[in-house]
Scaffold this motif. Structure first.
Motif, PDB file in Angstrom:
ATOM      1  N   GLY A   6     122.716 -31.293   8.639  1.00 43.67           N
ATOM      2  CA  GLY A   6     123.071 -29.880   8.562  1.00 43.67           C
ATOM      3  C   GLY A   6     123.540 -29.423   7.193  1.00 43.67           C
ATOM      4  O   GLY A   6     123.841 -28.254   6.999  1.00 43.67           O
ATOM      5  N   LYS A   8     123.453 -28.160   3.355  1.00 44.69           N
ATOM      6  CA  LYS A   8     122.555 -27.267   2.639  1.00 44.69           C
ATOM      7  C   LYS A   8     122.549 -27.630   1.162  1.00 44.69           C
ATOM      8  O   LYS A   8     123.542 -28.112   0.633  1.00 44.69           O
ATOM      9  CB  LYS A   8     122.993 -25.825   2.812  1.00 44.69           C
ATOM     10  CG  LYS A   8     122.929 -25.361   4.263  1.00 44.69           C
ATOM     11  CD  LYS A   8     123.175 -23.890   4.370  1.00 44.69           C
ATOM     12  CE  LYS A   8     123.228 -23.443   5.792  1.00 44.69           C
ATOM     13  NZ  LYS A   8     122.008 -23.395   6.495  1.00 44.69           N
ATOM     14  N   THR A  10     120.396 -26.647  -2.875  1.00 39.04           N
ATOM     15  CA  THR A  10     119.474 -25.834  -3.656  1.00 39.04           C
ATOM     16  C   THR A  10     118.817 -26.728  -4.697  1.00 39.04           C
ATOM     17  O   THR A  10     119.510 -27.452  -5.415  1.00 39.04           O
ATOM     18  CB  THR A  10     120.227 -24.697  -4.382  1.00 39.04           C
ATOM     19  OG1 THR A  10     120.888 -23.894  -3.411  1.00 39.04           O
ATOM     20  CG2 THR A  10     119.281 -23.847  -5.196  1.00 39.04           C
TER      21      THR A  10
END
Length: 47
Positions: A6, A8, A10
């Motif tokens: 889960g 996150k 970039t």
């Protein structure tokens, strides 16, 4: 990785290249290490 479900992230940049997973046995003794890290082709050396 454990605990990363889960999470996150970039991606800042990427480039097409060949990568390798490194297996090694420490020269100072100890157990062999499998799949230590990703190494790009440009980081490899014959020396």
């Amino acid at each position: 990785m454990k605990g990363m479900d889960g999470a996150k992230a970039t991606v800042d940049s990427a480039e097409p290249t060949t990568v390798y997973m490194v297996d090694y046995t420490p020269t100072t003794g100890g157990e062999p290490v499998k799949n230590h890290k990703w190494v790009t082709e440009s980081e490899l050396s014959t020396h």
